[in-house]
Design a protein around this motif. Structure first.
Motif, PDB file in Angstrom:
ATOM      1  N   ALA B 357       0.865  -1.440   0.041  1.00 56.88           N
ATOM      2  CA  ALA B 357      -0.194   0.331   0.238  1.00 56.88           C
ATOM      3  C   ALA B 357       1.050   1.870   0.138  1.00 56.88           C
ATOM      4  O   ALA B 357       1.048   2.706  -0.852  1.00 56.88           O
ATOM      5  CB  ALA B 357      -0.560  -0.109   1.118  1.00 56.88           C
ATOM      6  N   TYR B 358       1.487   1.098   0.901  1.00 56.35           N
ATOM      7  CA  TYR B 358       2.672   2.351   1.101  1.00 56.35           C
ATOM      8  C   TYR B 358       3.180   2.191  -0.443  1.00 56.35           C
ATOM      9  O   TYR B 358       3.318   3.492  -1.005  1.00 56.35           O
ATOM     10  CB  TYR B 358       3.799   2.045   1.638  1.00 56.35           C
ATOM     11  CG  TYR B 358       5.083   2.542   2.018  1.00 56.35           C
ATOM     12  CD1 TYR B 358       4.356   4.184   2.720  1.00 56.35           C
ATOM     13  CD2 TYR B 358       6.665   2.395   1.341  1.00 56.35           C
ATOM     14  CE1 TYR B 358       6.197   5.126   2.220  1.00 56.35           C
ATOM     15  CE2 TYR B 358       7.170   3.239   1.541  1.00 56.35           C
ATOM     16  CZ  TYR B 358       7.268   5.231   1.763  1.00 56.35           C
ATOM     17  OH  TYR B 358       8.263   5.677   1.609  1.00 56.35           O
ATOM     18  N   ALA B 361       1.201   3.733  -3.071  1.00 60.09           N
ATOM     19  CA  ALA B 361       0.844   5.604  -2.930  1.00 60.09           C
ATOM     20  C   ALA B 361       2.248   5.938  -2.997  1.00 60.09           C
ATOM     21  O   ALA B 361       1.849   7.232  -3.960  1.00 60.09           O
ATOM     22  CB  ALA B 361       0.392   5.862  -1.964  1.00 60.09           C
ATOM     23  N   VAL B 362       3.734   5.804  -2.731  1.00 58.45           N
ATOM     24  CA  VAL B 362       4.662   7.003  -3.395  1.00 58.45           C
ATOM     25  C   VAL B 362       4.910   6.146  -4.939  1.00 58.45           C
ATOM     26  O   VAL B 362       4.456   8.616  -5.517  1.00 58.45           O
ATOM     27  CB  VAL B 362       5.822   6.152  -2.407  1.00 58.45           C
ATOM     28  CG1 VAL B 362       7.124   7.151  -3.543  1.00 58.45           C
ATOM     29  CG2 VAL B 362       5.253   6.725  -1.179  1.00 58.45           C
TER      30      VAL B 362
END
Lengths: 1133, 404
Positions: B357-358, B361-362
């Protein structure tokens, strides 16, 4: 805080109505349900409670029966700080009163009980109706207000993170955000585009340069072509112009040729012929004129010489006469002066005779009268000295008289003894300066004052009596420690009073609690078990029979079991109360102990004070510490007065000692002067000493005057002696001269000496004059003799006077001289004339020799004819040279190396045709000039354009700026990404963290919500939504629902749960306030309403809860949920 | 007196400086056209040293250079030499071969530009004959050695060769006219005036081989104070030379050990000391500051890096002639984070960073930014450095802690 009674004295439609809220028994919940049908006044009651707490608003709906000024609400309130009996009126100030006295109370009296809540906070948190329940619930969910914050702050420490994260977010978004336009990055991009455009504007690209270069090359080509064409035309035009210009030269050449044909052939002649011919012609004419003239002059001179006559005798005397020439002038002048000199001499002799007559001595000649210089000088000196000596004698006599007058009336007493006086004088001076008598009087005065002050200060110490030493020896504490003691005493008395009060209260409390516990009936576990067994047996029996009888038996057993269960529950409560009793009892013991300790301290302090008073000989009972402090101050003042007195006495004694010593010193000094005194009194001694000093001063002056007198008498004697010596010298000098004795006075002598001096001056003048006259007479006689002798030599008639003799001599001599000079001149002239004649003959000869060749060459004797022929030959030569030069010029003009054909061509030229062609060419040339100028201008412009492009660095600078900006963007982009990735990580972590950590309020709210929904919703959780968080309800099955999707009833239950949770949360940190709700269960079914009452009962375990309703059945439900509920019926009011 | 000349190369006129320090308009005003300023200094040096010739061994411009202003500037400066009677000899380098403007240059008569065919020019000074050989790049690339194409050395003369070569190849440069040093030494020439490599190098031997380096470095990759070579040939034919600094500004990495510093002011004093020690023999120093070591200030530095950088820049500016383009933190100690934030940091380390997820997003943010960047920078954030991301995270945490 608890509401005991609410009185609606004049409010709404109520008059003198009151609701009393009795405290529940024991630990029963403090829950009150007030029932009233519509219009019974529930809302009025609700409003009255708020108005009582916070004041009646300016616009109120409850003044329809009673006037605004008559409105009155009363309440009895108890809180931790005690009971309050209050009344509230409507108005602006002083609306809160003490109910019993109607005295105004400060709002702070209520404020403290409310724990600082204001109306808004109270209504939001603790007083609910349908509206506030809903709106308040929404705002809690929006994380607003205290409760909202409590709900969502997952735990301490991360509370402010959202704020900080938002700041980071905004910071990032200011640089870039995917949706949006205005941010830093876009500003950068705009600037980049601007830079590119700016650079394009100032830069010079290769293509542009090439275009400029090509333009220039083309312009140059056209310029060169135009120049070539113009040059061609010009060459032709110049050729034509040269031809036309040459035509006049050609004509002149032809004319010269014609003239040369008329002249003789040019031939070379000796160069000097031409130039010398003129001179020869002139000389020939000149000689013809001069020769006869020279011959005539020679003849004239010879004739004049023969006629001259000479005088040799006179010429022989010439040198002597020239010597006498100068002498004659001087002799003549002296002869004229002589009579004047003789007059001067007579005048001098006459003056001297008159002077001798003034001396009145008959027979005395001027020569005898003159005195020798030494004697004259001696007499003059003595005359000077006479005046000085007379004046000195007179002054000495005057001074002596003055001294004698000063000495009259002076006593003739000897002066006093010097050494003793020298000792006495400074002593008296010192004593006078010390002024001991005045100091002595001052000291006596001060001593008296100090004695009086001391007596007064000691009197003020009454009743204490004693000496100063006793006073100083008294051992008493300092005022500061006494003040501290006073403080201790006051504190101890206060403590004792407080402890007594606490004891009384606790004793009463303990007594009541004991009474309560004793009343309860214990039920044992066995009895309970038996009742349960009996009930179960009855149930089994009833199941078996299912008859009315078995049913009644079961009902009875069930009833008995319920009663036992109730008693058991009651018992559990009792145990809790017993624990409270034990706690309060322990507190009571503590209070008693404190009371005893405080009392002991009071006694102790008072004993100390009494002891201090006893020291002063006063019975200390009842005397205050303040008095003692005051007495101590008086003691200090008394001791000070004592010290002062001591000082004054000492000072006075010291002065007396000094006076005695001084008197003794004076006495000794006086005795040494032989004036002993009978008494040694200081004042008398001082007066005597001063008188003695005055007498000594008078004696000293007299002695000084007498010495002066003696000196003056001596001076007079000396002056008289000097006068006698002078007279002797005077007589001696006079006797040595014709003056003789008796000598005249000094004044007479001065007059005579003046006359003698004048004679002395005149005598030499008279001598000189006599000698000068004799010398002149001698010179004149000698000169006359010489002249007479010369006249005889020349046979001139004699003459007695030189004045007539001298002119005759000179005349004769001048005549002889003139004749001699004339002869010499004529001889010279004759020689000159002969010389000129010879020279002219020679020139004539030379001229003939020179012109002989010319006469031969030209065949004629005439010099004029020869000259004409030479001239013609010269002219021919000249013209021939001019012809050659013109021919050369023409060739040069035509620029021809071989001029002959060119000249021929020129001769054949059609002039008119050539002129026409030249005009045509001029027009062509003008046109070509214009074209050339245009071409040149184009070229210059192109070159200027090329040069004007410059080579500045502006474009490069703009490019540098663009590169820098790109670098900056790159750098900022990298930083942006790094930071935003960090922010993303933190946000995700925060979400995770919140899921794992739940706030206590969230937990309470979840429990309450589960209770209210009877287990349909098992929990609450949060979920991030945008920047905030939202609340999610979890159903028993595991499904989740955002709260805004819940039914209205469920949502209201959630709101209530949130309030309950907030109430319980706050109850742990601040004093409880009554929680009041107005029919908030409209949307609840009975089951949930019952659950809600259970929740309220739970809250009522911590504080007072009042619920207003118009549903009668809710009273039943409430009672069922909480048997201890207290019901109130508004209709009874 | 002998024969004297100045040898330079790689002028790259009007090639912009690349430094964040130029964001300061004061500095930009001073050194934005540093390449021009330093070239003008070279000409001034020729005039003041009264040399006989100036040798430029290629790369007068950047290959992408299209501004005639640059060419005309060069021509104008060469005219100054012409007026002073100083000759100039130029060969074209790989960049010039690419450049449009080099064909448009019209140098003054005393300037000789060698053609793509090997040439030699003879100069005589007193009894000394000097033969100057040159060969220009015809194409932007020269994969083979050019040495065999040069004319043989002139007898009875000092032979000087101008050559644009990467020698045996240098890091960061493609091989251009590769050539072994030993071959140059054995060529019978006396002095090889080389160009192409931007770092100064001198090789002694049978022939003096000198690479003068770029006279004005353009970024931190071309550090130090750029120079030219002043060569003296005495009457005996003996060659001596020395470097003469002509750069206006020099770049330098400056590392400051901040270990043990406890006060912010002490930190700045340490920085100023390091900057002062790093001054170059040219008027301006543009420093890239790197702080290393372990300091209690680490946390504050992480949080207020921007402030520290701005202060360092201001302080440097006050020192005169010193400028800071960037402040890089390379601090060894990781500040422990306590309390809830510590727990949060633990979660990030253990759960968030490895999670898809991180990463998602990045990456999504990166793509958004990439498409918004100007075209020249599209590749700038193609990959994200783990170290940079770590620094970003540390900074964010530091700032949160500062706030909390």
């Amino acid at each position: 805080m608890r509401l005991e009674r609410l009185g609606l004295m004049r409010y709404g439609h109520f008059t003198d109505a009151a609701v009393t809220f009795p405290r529940p028994a024991g630990t029963a919940p403090d829950l009150h349900v007030i029932y009233g049908p519509n219009e019974a006044g529930k809302s009025t009651l609700f409003s009255a409670w708020l108005d009582l707490l916070f004041g009646i608003p300016t616009r109120t709906a409850y003044n329809f029966l009673h006037d605004n000024r008559a409105l009155r609400i009363e309440a009895d309130i108890s809180s931790a700080s005690g009971a309050l009996a209050l009344a509230r009126l409507k108005g602006n100030t002083n609306t809160l009163l003490d109910r019993a006295t109607d005295a105004p109370l400060p709002e702070a009296a209520l404020g403290a009980a409310l724990g600082g809540l204001d109306r808004d906070a109270y209504t939001t948190m603790f007083s609910l109706d349908d509206d506030t329940l809903e709106s308040g619930g929404e705002s809690i969910l929006d994380s607003k207000g205290d409760l909202g914050q409590l709900l969502f702050s997952a735990s301490a420490g991360l509370a402010d993170l959202s704020e900080a994260l938002r700041a980071l977010h905004e910071e990032g978004a200011a640089w870039f955000r995917p949706t949006g336009r205005k941010f830093q990055l876009s500003a950068h991009k705009t600037r980049l585009a601007e830079l590119v455009a700016e650079r394009k504007a100032v830069d010079l690209q290769v293509s542009a340069w090439r275009k400029l270069s090509q333009t220039r090359a083309q312009a140059e080509a056209s310029y060169l072509a135009a120049r070539a064409r113009r040059s061609e035309t010009q060459t032709r035009a110049e050729q034509l112009r040269r031809d036309l210009d040459a035509l006049p030269m050609l004509q002149r050449l032809n004319a010269l040729q014609a003239r040369l044909a008329e002249l003789p052939e040019p031939q070379p002649l000796p160069a000097d012929w031409g130039s010398a011919l003129t001179d020869w012609m002139r000389e020939e004419a000149e000689l013809a004129a001069l020769l006869p003239e020279a011959r005539r002059a020679q003849a004239e001179c010879a004739r004049a010489l023969d006629t001259l006559k000479d005088d040799p005798e006179a010429l022989a005397l010439l040198p002597r006469l020239e010597g006498l020439e100068g002498q004659f002038g001087a002799i003549a002048r002296q002869q004229a002066d002589l009579p004047k000199r003789r007059e001067e001499l007579a005048e001098l002799q006459d003056q001297m005779t008159r002077l001798v007559d003034r001396l009145e001595r008959p027979g005395l000649t001027p020569a005898d009268a003159i005195l020798a210089p030494t004697i004259a000088q001696g007499l003059a000196d003595l005359i000077e000295a006479d005046a000085v000596l007379r004046s000195a004698e007179a002054i000495a006599q005057q001074e002596m008289d003055k001294a004698q007058r000063a000495l009259q009336d002076r006593p003739d007493t000897p002066p006093l003894e010097g050494a003793a006086l020298a000792r006495l004088a400074p002593l008296v001076e010192d004593l006078r300066r010390a002024d001991l008598l005045r100091h002595s009087a001052d000291a006596a005065e001060k001593l008296e004052a100090a004695q009086a002050a001391r007596a007064q200060a000691f009197a003020a110490l009454a009743p204490w009596q004693g000496t100063a030493a006793d006073l100083a020896a008294l051992d008493l504490p300092s005022p500061d420690s006494l003040r501290a003691l006073d403080g201790t005493l006051t504190q101890a008395m206060q403590d004792a009073r407080a402890a007594q009060g606490e004891c009384d209260r606790l004793q009463e409390l303990v007594a009541r609690l004991r009474a309560d516990t004793c009343a309860a009936q214990p039920v044992s576990a066995a009895e309970a078990a038996a009742a349960r067994t009996a009930r179960d047996a009855a149930w089994t029996a009833h199941l078996g029979d299912l008859t009315r009888q078995s049913a009644e038996a079961f009902a009875a057993a069930l009833q008995a079991d319920d009663a036992v269960s109730a008693a058991r529950l009651e018992q559990a409560g009792l145990a809790e109360r017993l624990r409270v009793v034990a706690q309060e009892h322990a507190a009571l013991d503590l209070a008693l102990a404190r009371n005893v300790a405080a009392s002991q301290q009071v006694a102790q302090v008072q004993a100390q004070v009494s002891a201090h008073w006893a020291l002063l000989g006063v019975k200390g009972q009842g005397r205050h510490i303040a008095d003692l402090i005051d007495w101590l101050a008086r003691r200090d003042r008394a001791l000070e007065a004592q010290a002062r007195l001591h000082e004054c006495t000492a000072a006075q004694r010291a002065l007396a000692d000094r006076l005695g010593g001084a008197a003794k010193s004076l006495g000794a000094a006086l005795a040494a002067l032989g004036r002993p005194l009978p008494s040694a009194d200081y004042a008398t001694s001082l007066a005597e000493a001063e008188a003695l000093l005055a007498t000594a001063e008078v004696l000293r002056q007299t002695a000084r005057l007498r010495a002066d007198m003696d000196a003056r008498a001596l001076a007079v004697t000396q002056a008289q002696q000097a006068r006698a010596d002078w007279q002797k010298d005077w007589d001696r000098l006079c006797a040595a001269t014709w003056i003789g004795t008796p000598a005249p006075t000094a004044r007479d002598m001065r007059a005579r000496l003046a006359i003698v001096a004048e004679l002395d001056r005149l005598a030499p003048q008279a001598d000189t004059m006599m000698r000068r006259i004799a010398r002149i007479e001698e010179d004149i006689d000698s000169f006359t003799a010489t002249l007479t002798q010369l006249a005889q030599t020349l046979n001139l008639p004699p003459a007695p006077q030189i004045d007539s003799l001298w002119p005759q001599l000179r005349q004769r001599l001048k005549q002889a001289q003139a004749t001699q000079d004339e002869r010499a001149r004529l001889q010279t002239e004759r020689a000159g004339a002969q010389e000129r004649l010879d020279a002219l003959a020679l020139r004539h000869e030379r001229l003939h020799a020179a012109i002989a060749p010319l006469q031969a060459h030209f065949g004629t004797d005439s010099l004029a004819e020869i000259a004409r022929q030479i001239d013609a030959i010269a002219r021919a030569t000249e013209l021939s040279a001019e012809y050659a030069s013109l021919h050369h010029d023409l060739a040069a003009h035509l620029r021809a190396s071989d001029p002959v054909p060119e000249i021929a061509r020129l001769g054949a030229l059609d002039v008119d045709q050539a002129r026409a062609e030249a005009e045509t060419l001029a027009a062509t040339l003008a046109a070509q000039d214009d074209a050339l100028r245009t071409a040149y201008a184009d070229l210059a412009e192109a070159e200027k354009a090329l040069e004007g492009t410059g080579h500045d660095g502006a474009a490069a600078r703009l490019e540098a700026e663009r590169q820098t900006l790109l670098l900056q963007i790159e750098d900022e982009a990298a930083q942006f990404m790094a930071r935003q990735a960090g922010v993303i990580a933190v946000e995700q972590a925060l979400r995770l963290y919140r899921d794992t950590h739940r706030s206590t309020m969230m937990a309470r709210a979840a429990d309450a919500f589960a209770l209210l929904t009877a287990g349909r919703y098992t929990g609450l959780s949060t979920q991030p939504d945008g920047r905030g968080e939202i609340l999610i309800a979890q159903q028993a099955g595991g499904a989740t629902k955002p709260v805004d999707t819940l039914s209205k009833g469920t949502r209201f239950q959630l709101y209530l749960a949130l309030r309950a949770a907030g109430y319980l949360e706050l109850a742990t940190t601040r004093p409880c306030v009554p929680f009041i709700a107005d029919d908030i269960m409209e949307t609840f079914d009975d089951t949930r309403a019952e659950a809600a009452f259970r929740l309220l009962a739970q809250m009522a375990g911590h504080g007072q809860v009042i619920y207003l309703t118009h549903h009668a059945h809710l009273c039943e439900i409430a009672r069922k949920a909480c048997p201890d509920v207290q019901l109130h019926d508004l209709r009874a009011l | 007196m002998g024969f004297r000349f100045i040898h330079t190369a790689d002028l790259h006129l009007d090639s912009p400086l690349r430094s964040l320090a130029l964001r300061d308009p004061d500095l930009a005003e001073l050194i934005a056209d540093a390449s021009r300023l330093s070239f003008r200094k070279i000409i001034d040096l020729c005039l003041s040293e009264q040399v006989d010739a100036l040798l430029i061994s290629g790369d007068l411009y950047d290959g992408s250079q299209t501004s005639m202003k640059t060419a005309r500037f060069l021509a104008a400066e060469l005219v100054r030499l012409d007026r002073a009677g100083i000759r100039a000899f130029i060969i074209r380098g790989n960049h010039d071969a690419m450049s449009q403007i080099s064909r448009e240059l019209t140098p003054p008569p005393s300037t000789h530009v060698f053609e793509g065919r090997a040439g030699v020019e003879i100069m005589t000074k007193g009894a000394q004959r000097v033969a100057i050989h040159g060969l220009s790049f015809r194409d932007p690339h020269a994969p083979e050695s050019l040495l065999p194409k040069y004319r043989p050395p002139e007898a009875d003369a000092i032979n000087i060769g101008l050559m644009h070569t990467s020698l045996n190849g240098a890091a960061g440069h493609d091989p251009y006219a590769p050539c072994a040093l030993s071959e140059l030494q054995a060529s019978g020439f006396d002095y090889w005036a080389l160009g192409h490599i931007h770092k100064r190098a001198e090789y002694s031997g049978a022939a003096h081989v000198v690479m003068p380096g770029i006279p004005q470095g353009r970024d931190i990759g071309e550090p130090g104070a750029g120079s030219v070579t002043l060569v003296q040939i005495d009457d005996a034919g003996q060659i001596t030379y020395r470097a003469r600094v002509v750069a206006v500004a020099g770049f330098a990495p400056v590392t400051v050990d901040v270990t043990g510093l406890e006060e912010w002011r002490a930190l700045h004093r340490a920085i100023e000391g390091a900057l002062d020690a790093a001054r170059l023999p040219c008027p301006h120093l543009v420093a890239r500051l790197r702080l290393v070591g372990d300091t209690p200030l680490a946390q504050r530095l992480l949080r207020d890096r921007d402030l520290a950088e701005a202060e360092a820049q201001e302080n440097a500016k006050a020192m005169g002639g010193v400028w800071v383009e960037k402040l890089v933190l390379d601090l060894s100690a990781r500040a422990p984070v306590a309390g809830a934030l510590g727990a949060l940091a633990g979660l990030i380390e253990g759960d968030i960073l490895p999670s898809p997820a991180y990463a998602q997003a990045v990456e999504s943010l990166r793509q958004d930014l990439e498409s918004a960047l100007p075209p020249e920078l599209r590749n700038a954030i193609k990959t994200l450095e783990p170290a940079a991301l770590d620094a970003g995270l540390r900074e964010v945490l530091a700032r949160l802690r500062g706030q909390g």
